[in-house]
Design a protein around this motif. Structure first.
Motif, short mmCIF file in Angstrom:
data_model
loop_
_atom_site.label_atom_id
_atom_site.label_comp_id
_atom_site.label_asym_id
_atom_site.label_seq_id
_atom_site.Cartn_x
_atom_site.Cartn_y
_atom_site.Cartn_z
N GLN A 51 -54.64 48.09 -14.22
CA GLN A 51 -54.84 49.24 -13.32
C GLN A 51 -53.51 49.97 -13.11
O GLN A 51 -53.45 51.20 -13.09
CB GLN A 51 -55.41 48.79 -11.98
N LEU A 52 -52.45 49.18 -12.92
CA LEU A 52 -51.13 49.81 -12.72
C LEU A 52 -50.72 50.59 -13.97
O LEU A 52 -50.24 51.73 -13.88
CB LEU A 52 -50.07 48.75 -12.42
N GLU A 53 -50.90 49.97 -15.12
CA GLU A 53 -50.54 50.62 -16.39
C GLU A 53 -51.24 51.98 -16.49
O GLU A 53 -50.64 52.97 -16.87
CB GLU A 53 -51.00 49.69 -17.53
N GLY A 54 -52.52 52.00 -16.11
CA GLY A 54 -53.29 53.24 -16.24
C GLY A 54 -53.08 54.22 -15.10
O GLY A 54 -53.21 55.43 -15.28
N SER A 55 -52.77 53.72 -13.90
CA SER A 55 -52.75 54.64 -12.75
C SER A 55 -51.38 55.06 -12.26
O SER A 55 -51.27 56.01 -11.49
CB SER A 55 -53.46 54.06 -11.53
N CYS A 56 -50.33 54.33 -12.63
CA CYS A 56 -49.01 54.69 -12.11
C CYS A 56 -48.56 56.03 -12.68
O CYS A 56 -48.53 56.20 -13.91
CB CYS A 56 -47.99 53.61 -12.46
N PRO A 57 -48.21 56.97 -11.83
CA PRO A 57 -47.79 58.28 -12.33
C PRO A 57 -46.42 58.18 -12.99
O PRO A 57 -45.58 57.41 -12.57
CB PRO A 57 -47.70 59.12 -11.05
N ILE A 58 -46.25 58.95 -14.03
CA ILE A 58 -44.94 59.02 -14.67
C ILE A 58 -44.15 60.11 -13.96
O ILE A 58 -44.56 61.26 -13.89
CB ILE A 58 -45.09 59.32 -16.18
N VAL A 59 -43.04 59.70 -13.37
CA VAL A 59 -42.25 60.65 -12.57
C VAL A 59 -40.83 60.67 -13.12
O VAL A 59 -40.39 59.71 -13.74
CB VAL A 59 -42.23 60.24 -11.08
N ASP A 60 -40.14 61.78 -12.88
CA ASP A 60 -38.73 61.85 -13.27
C ASP A 60 -37.92 61.03 -12.29
O ASP A 60 -38.06 61.19 -11.08
CB ASP A 60 -38.25 63.30 -13.21
N GLY A 61 -37.07 60.17 -12.78
CA GLY A 61 -36.19 59.41 -11.90
C GLY A 61 -36.98 58.36 -11.14
O GLY A 61 -38.06 57.95 -11.53
N ALA A 62 -36.40 57.92 -10.01
CA ALA A 62 -37.01 56.83 -9.25
C ALA A 62 -38.25 57.31 -8.52
O ALA A 62 -38.26 58.38 -7.93
CB ALA A 62 -35.99 56.30 -8.23
N PRO A 63 -39.33 56.52 -8.57
CA PRO A 63 -40.55 56.92 -7.86
C PRO A 63 -40.42 56.62 -6.37
O PRO A 63 -41.13 55.81 -5.81
CB PRO A 63 -41.62 56.06 -8.52
N GLU A 64 -39.45 57.31 -5.75
CA GLU A 64 -39.11 57.01 -4.35
C GLU A 64 -40.30 57.14 -3.41
O GLU A 64 -40.38 56.48 -2.40
CB GLU A 64 -38.04 57.99 -3.85
N LYS A 65 -41.18 58.07 -3.72
CA LYS A 65 -42.28 58.33 -2.79
C LYS A 65 -43.54 57.57 -3.14
O LYS A 65 -44.61 57.88 -2.65
CB LYS A 65 -42.55 59.82 -2.73
N LEU A 66 -43.41 56.58 -4.02
CA LEU A 66 -44.59 55.82 -4.43
C LEU A 66 -44.60 54.44 -3.77
O LEU A 66 -43.59 53.74 -3.79
CB LEU A 66 -44.59 55.65 -5.96
N SER A 67 -45.72 54.07 -3.18
CA SER A 67 -45.98 52.69 -2.77
C SER A 67 -47.25 52.24 -3.49
O SER A 67 -48.13 53.06 -3.77
CB SER A 67 -46.23 52.58 -1.26
N VAL A 68 -47.32 50.97 -3.75
CA VAL A 68 -48.54 50.40 -4.33
C VAL A 68 -49.18 49.51 -3.28
O VAL A 68 -48.47 48.80 -2.56
CB VAL A 68 -48.19 49.58 -5.60
N ALA A 69 -50.49 49.57 -3.14
CA ALA A 69 -51.19 48.66 -2.23
C ALA A 69 -52.08 47.74 -3.05
O ALA A 69 -52.97 48.21 -3.77
CB ALA A 69 -52.03 49.43 -1.22
N TYR A 70 -51.80 46.44 -2.94
CA TYR A 70 -52.68 45.44 -3.59
C TYR A 70 -53.79 45.10 -2.61
O TYR A 70 -53.55 44.54 -1.54
CB TYR A 70 -51.90 44.18 -3.96
N GLU A 71 -55.01 45.48 -2.97
CA GLU A 71 -56.15 45.25 -2.09
C GLU A 71 -57.27 44.57 -2.89
O GLU A 71 -58.05 45.25 -3.58
CB GLU A 71 -56.68 46.57 -1.54
N PRO A 72 -57.35 43.24 -2.81
CA PRO A 72 -58.48 42.59 -3.48
C PRO A 72 -59.79 43.13 -2.91
O PRO A 72 -59.98 43.14 -1.69
CB PRO A 72 -58.31 41.10 -3.15
#
Ligand code: PEP
Length: 251
Positions: A144-165
């Protein structure tokens, strides 16, 4: 832990103007907790009023469309959320994936659209009970991460991931701390594989039946940088008990 602990309430389809009192109470309490970052994602109808009612807490959408505007009846774009006063948006919640048939490509595009509009993003991933029982949980979540993580320039400072089973959402069931630790470790490794060193700074939240009684234990797990909270975020009393657990870990 990457950054301050981040405790976010997802009000889902709950809340009319009367509930702004809960947000005000949470906001007043946040002044006492400068070492914890707090956010609420109310229904979109309340974003603007909540923005005018609070000073300290972040306000978020629960989803956004990939386009900026157009013939998409009932949808809201990231620039509209921003214009209404949102600071962030959730994308890829399992309820969106299930009831609105959103796949990783949609979630990726939504995350990209939100970041481009200046919103921070909380990107949700998580396995179903059948997937966990089949021993596939880490494979499913990292895919899911491989498919959903946005490709951003530089550090994805504004990205958080939530693991929710998925099986833990709204059920009162939570994974063991060992399972949470193992999954968060796998998520961290995947984020570093995707983003390089910057992946080490992406906050990873845990979500799924977080309550006052289990928050301290869950928040103390390595690589758990905060919590995404559904049911227990609907009153200031229950939400602030979770914020309090985060405070006690950083004080
Ligand atoms: C959620 O839906 O994001 C969630 C974590 O819900 P709950 O806390 O009610 O399980």
């Amino acid at each position: 832990m990457a950054g301050l602990p981040y405790i976010v309430g997802n009000w889902k389809m709950n809340g009319t103007r009367a509930m702004l009192n809960e947000a005000r109470a949470i906001d007043r309490a946040a002044a006492r907790f400068p070492k914890v970052q707090v956010g609420i994602a109310p229904p979109a109808t309340l974003i603007h009023r909540m923005r005018e009612s609070v000073d300290l807490i972040g306000i978020g959408g629960q989803d956004c469309h990939v386009e900026e505007n157009g013939a998409y009846t009932g949808d809201l774009s990231a620039p509209m959320l921003k214009d209404a006063g949102a600071d962030f948006t959730i994308v890829g919640h399992s309820e969106r994936r299930e009831y609105h048939a959103e796949n990783d490509a949609h979630v990726n595009a939504k995350a990209q659209a939100a970041l481009s509009s200046g919103l921070a993003v909380i990107l949700c991933v998580g396995e179903t009970e059948a997937q966990r029982d089949a021993g596939d949980a880490e494979g499913i979540v990292t895919a899911q991460l491989e498919g959903s993580c946005p490709i951003v320039d530089g550090a994805p400072e504004k990205l958080s991931v939530a693991y929710e089973p998925v099986w833990a959402i709204g059920t009162g069931r939570v994974p063991s701390v060992e399972d949470v630790a193992a999954m968060h470790k796998a998520i961290r490794a995947k984020l570093v594989a995707i983003y390089g060193d910057a992946g080490a700074d992406v906050r990873i939240l845990y979500g799924g039946s977080v309550k006052a009684e289990n928050a301290a234990e869950l928040l103390a797990v390595p690589e758990v940088g905060g919590a995404l909270v559904g049911g227990a975020s609907l009153t200031a009393e229950s939400f602030l008990a979770i914020v309090g657990a985060a405070v006690s870990l950083v004080d």
